[in-house]
Design a protein around this motif. Structure first.
Motif, PDB file in Angstrom:
ATOM      1  N   ILE A   8       0.856  -1.198   0.000  1.00  0.00           N
ATOM      2  CA  ILE A   8       0.000   0.000   0.000  1.00  0.00           C
ATOM      3  C   ILE A   8       0.890   1.246   0.000  1.00  0.00           C
ATOM      4  N   GLY A   9       0.790   2.048  -1.041  1.00  0.00           N
ATOM      5  CA  GLY A   9       1.587   3.275  -1.130  1.00  0.00           C
ATOM      6  C   GLY A   9       0.801   4.443  -0.557  1.00  0.00           C
ATOM      7  N   ASN A  10       1.374   5.102   0.445  1.00  0.00           N
ATOM      8  CA  ASN A  10       0.725   6.265   1.064  1.00  0.00           C
ATOM      9  C   ASN A  10       1.421   7.534   0.576  1.00  0.00           C
ATOM     10  N   TRP A  11       0.731   8.268  -0.269  1.00  0.00           N
ATOM     11  CA  TRP A  11       1.353   9.469  -0.854  1.00  0.00           C
ATOM     12  C   TRP A  11       1.341  10.651   0.108  1.00  0.00           C
ATOM     13  N   LYS A  12       0.657  10.513   1.219  1.00  0.00           N
ATOM     14  CA  LYS A  12       0.532  11.600   2.209  1.00  0.00           C
ATOM     15  C   LYS A  12       0.068  12.887   1.519  1.00  0.00           C
ATOM     16  N   MET A  13       0.511  14.074   2.011  1.00  0.00           N
ATOM     17  CA  MET A  13       0.032  15.326   1.412  1.00  0.00           C
ATOM     18  C   MET A  13       0.972  15.745   0.270  1.00  0.00           C
ATOM     19  N   ASN A  14       1.056  14.868  -0.718  1.00  0.00           N
ATOM     20  CA  ASN A  14       1.895  15.103  -1.894  1.00  0.00           C
ATOM     21  C   ASN A  14       1.084  14.744  -3.133  1.00  0.00           C
ATOM     22  N   LYS A  15       1.506  15.274  -4.248  1.00  0.00           N
ATOM     23  CA  LYS A  15       0.924  14.956  -5.553  1.00  0.00           C
ATOM     24  C   LYS A  15      -0.491  15.526  -5.787  1.00  0.00           C
ATOM     25  N   PRO A  16      -0.545  16.801  -6.126  1.00  0.00           N
ATOM     26  CA  PRO A  16      -1.812  17.363  -6.595  1.00  0.00           C
ATOM     27  C   PRO A  16      -2.166  16.696  -7.926  1.00  0.00           C
ATOM     28  N   PRO A  17      -3.388  16.893  -8.457  1.00  0.00           N
ATOM     29  CA  PRO A  17      -3.802  16.139  -9.645  1.00  0.00           C
ATOM     30  C   PRO A  17      -2.787  16.111 -10.783  1.00  0.00           C
ATOM     31  N   SER A  18      -2.167  17.244 -11.098  1.00  0.00           N
ATOM     32  CA  SER A  18      -1.227  17.260 -12.235  1.00  0.00           C
ATOM     33  C   SER A  18      -0.057  16.292 -12.002  1.00  0.00           C
ATOM     34  N   LYS A  19       0.459  16.279 -10.791  1.00  0.00           N
ATOM     35  CA  LYS A  19       1.608  15.414 -10.480  1.00  0.00           C
ATOM     36  C   LYS A  19       1.160  13.966 -10.255  1.00  0.00           C
ATOM     37  N   ALA A  20      -0.047  13.815  -9.736  1.00  0.00           N
ATOM     38  CA  ALA A  20      -0.587  12.462  -9.499  1.00  0.00           C
ATOM     39  C   ALA A  20      -0.709  11.719 -10.823  1.00  0.00           C
ATOM     40  N   LYS A  21      -1.082  12.470 -11.852  1.00  0.00           N
ATOM     41  CA  LYS A  21      -1.228  11.896 -13.189  1.00  0.00           C
ATOM     42  C   LYS A  21       0.115  11.345 -13.685  1.00  0.00           C
ATOM     43  N   ILE A  22       1.150  12.129 -13.488  1.00  0.00           N
ATOM     44  CA  ILE A  22       2.490  11.719 -13.959  1.00  0.00           C
ATOM     45  C   ILE A  22       2.951  10.461 -13.215  1.00  0.00           C
ATOM     46  N   LEU A  23       2.749  10.473 -11.901  1.00  0.00           N
ATOM     47  CA  LEU A  23       3.203   9.321 -11.111  1.00  0.00           C
ATOM     48  C   LEU A  23       2.396   8.062 -11.471  1.00  0.00           C
ATOM     49  N   THR A  24       1.086   8.208 -11.615  1.00  0.00           N
ATOM     50  CA  THR A  24       0.253   7.031 -11.932  1.00  0.00           C
ATOM     51  C   THR A  24       0.648   6.470 -13.295  1.00  0.00           C
ATOM     52  N   LYS A  25       0.925   7.375 -14.234  1.00  0.00           N
ATOM     53  CA  LYS A  25       1.327   6.928 -15.572  1.00  0.00           C
ATOM     54  C   LYS A  25       2.624   6.127 -15.510  1.00  0.00           C
ATOM     55  N   ALA A  26       3.506   6.572 -14.644  1.00  0.00           N
ATOM     56  CA  ALA A  26       4.798   5.892 -14.517  1.00  0.00           C
ATOM     57  C   ALA A  26       4.672   4.526 -13.833  1.00  0.00           C
ATOM     58  N   LEU A  27       3.493   4.220 -13.329  1.00  0.00           N
ATOM     59  CA  LEU A  27       3.284   2.906 -12.682  1.00  0.00           C
ATOM     60  C   LEU A  27       2.502   1.963 -13.600  1.00  0.00           C
ATOM     61  N   SER A  45      -6.777  14.241  -5.498  1.00  0.00           N
ATOM     62  CA  SER A  45      -6.232  13.538  -6.663  1.00  0.00           C
ATOM     63  C   SER A  45      -6.888  12.175  -6.895  1.00  0.00           C
ATOM     64  N   LEU A  46      -7.844  11.817  -6.040  1.00  0.00           N
ATOM     65  CA  LEU A  46      -8.477  10.494  -6.179  1.00  0.00           C
ATOM     66  C   LEU A  46      -9.135  10.334  -7.551  1.00  0.00           C
ATOM     67  N   ASP A  47      -9.817  11.381  -7.980  1.00  0.00           N
ATOM     68  CA  ASP A  47     -10.587  11.266  -9.222  1.00  0.00           C
ATOM     69  C   ASP A  47      -9.683  10.995 -10.427  1.00  0.00           C
ATOM     70  N   VAL A  48      -8.642  11.799 -10.538  1.00  0.00           N
ATOM     71  CA  VAL A  48      -7.761  11.631 -11.700  1.00  0.00           C
ATOM     72  C   VAL A  48      -7.059  10.263 -11.659  1.00  0.00           C
ATOM     73  N   VAL A  49      -6.667   9.839 -10.476  1.00  0.00           N
ATOM     74  CA  VAL A  49      -5.981   8.546 -10.364  1.00  0.00           C
ATOM     75  C   VAL A  49      -6.962   7.410 -10.673  1.00  0.00           C
ATOM     76  N   LYS A  50      -8.182   7.538 -10.167  1.00  0.00           N
ATOM     77  CA  LYS A  50      -9.203   6.513 -10.420  1.00  0.00           C
ATOM     78  C   LYS A  50      -9.401   6.315 -11.931  1.00  0.00           C
ATOM     79  N   LYS A  51      -9.519   7.439 -12.635  1.00  0.00           N
ATOM     80  CA  LYS A  51      -9.730   7.342 -14.088  1.00  0.00           C
ATOM     81  C   LYS A  51      -8.546   6.648 -14.761  1.00  0.00           C
ATOM     82  N   MET A  52      -7.354   6.967 -14.299  1.00  0.00           N
ATOM     83  CA  MET A  52      -6.167   6.368 -14.922  1.00  0.00           C
ATOM     84  C   MET A  52      -5.995   4.891 -14.570  1.00  0.00           C
TER      85      MET A  52
END
Ligand code: PEP
Length: 251
Positions: A8-27, A45-52
């Motif tokens: 389980i990866g806990n991103w804590k208070m990091n990665k707003p939607p724009s950055k969350a998108k980049i990180l999710t893509k890299a996974l 950032s849940l919504d953008v990550v969910k879609k990805m």
């Protein structure tokens, strides 16, 4: 009984939607068959990550949640809201919530109950501070967190949870508990749960370790039969490190 390893990866208070998108893509790798993988972005950032993550096996988790369903609780997020966001897991009682936001075992108990009502997998975090460890209080502290956190919950409820042992002194400090230290506490948690519920529950429930998990210590931790997975924070923000921790394989 086979306990599937979970990371389980806990991103804590990091990665707003724009950055969350980049990180999710890299996974963008396939999750190994024998593992379950969850990422916990911040709420916004849940919504953008969910879609990805659509069509992929990585699951979505939240880092926290309030125990009321709706109403005048300015700034809070409810289980109902998280279920509409497609969340499947929720961290409850993380040590940063306990220490910085003064969350009590009683509140954690209410959160665990509402999380179960909404059919989330609660990831119930427990762990001792450095002072408590040095004062030989580790077992007592964890027993209390478990007893009060699980108050009123049935065996069938508890079996739906994951317990995360996260020694506070190891979180974000770079100082990982040794595998031996982690195993000792995991064994103690199992023994305590066996007394609180029964042996079957203590053998079936997954207990994972969190606290400065990194690519260079994950293999030893994961090789221990009593450690059913890991909960990396800082290392989950780095795609290469998280990929290594999970053991993602190229598609
Ligand atoms: C955590 O966020 O629960 C955690 C263990 O963080 P870190 O891996 O950075 O110590």
């Amino acid at each position: 009984m086979l306990r599937k390893k979970i990371i389980i990866g806990n991103w804590k208070m990091n990665k707003p939607p724009s950055k969350a998108k980049i990180l999710t893509k890299a996974l963008s790798f396939a999750v190994p068959e024998d593992r379950e993988v969850v990422i916990c972005p911040p709420f916004v950032s849940l919504d953008v990550v969910k879609k990805m993550l659509k069509g992929r096996k990585i699951k979505l988790g939240a880092q926290n949640m309030y125990f009321e369903e709706s109403g005048a609780y300015t700034g809070e997020i409810s289980a109902l809201m998280l279920s509409e966001m497609g969340v499947s897991h929720v961290l409850v009682g993380h040590s940063e919530r306990r220490a910085i936001f003064h969350e009590t075992n009683k509140e954690i108990n209410k959160k665990l109950k509402i999380a179960l009502e909404y059919k989330f997998t609660p990831v119930f975090c427990v762990g001792e501070s450095l002072e408590e460890r040095e004062g030989h209080m580790t077992e007592k502290v964890i027993e209390r967190q478990l007893r009060e956190g699980l108050d009123g919950l049935k065996k069938s409820d508890v079996l739906k949870m994951v317990i995360a042992y996260e020694p506070v002194w190891a979180i974000g400090s770079g100082q990982t508990a040794t595998a031996k230290q982690a195993v000792e506490v995991h064994k103690h948690i199992r023994a305590f749960l066996s007394r609180l519920y029964d042996k079957e529950l203590s053998e079936e429930i997954r207990i994972i370790y969190g606290g400065s998990v990194k690519p260079d210590n994950v293999d030893e931790l994961m090789s221990k039969p009593d450690i059913d997975g890991v909960l990396p924070g800082g290392a989950s923000l780095d795609a290469a490190k998280f990929t290594r921790i999970v053991g993602f394989k190229a598609k």
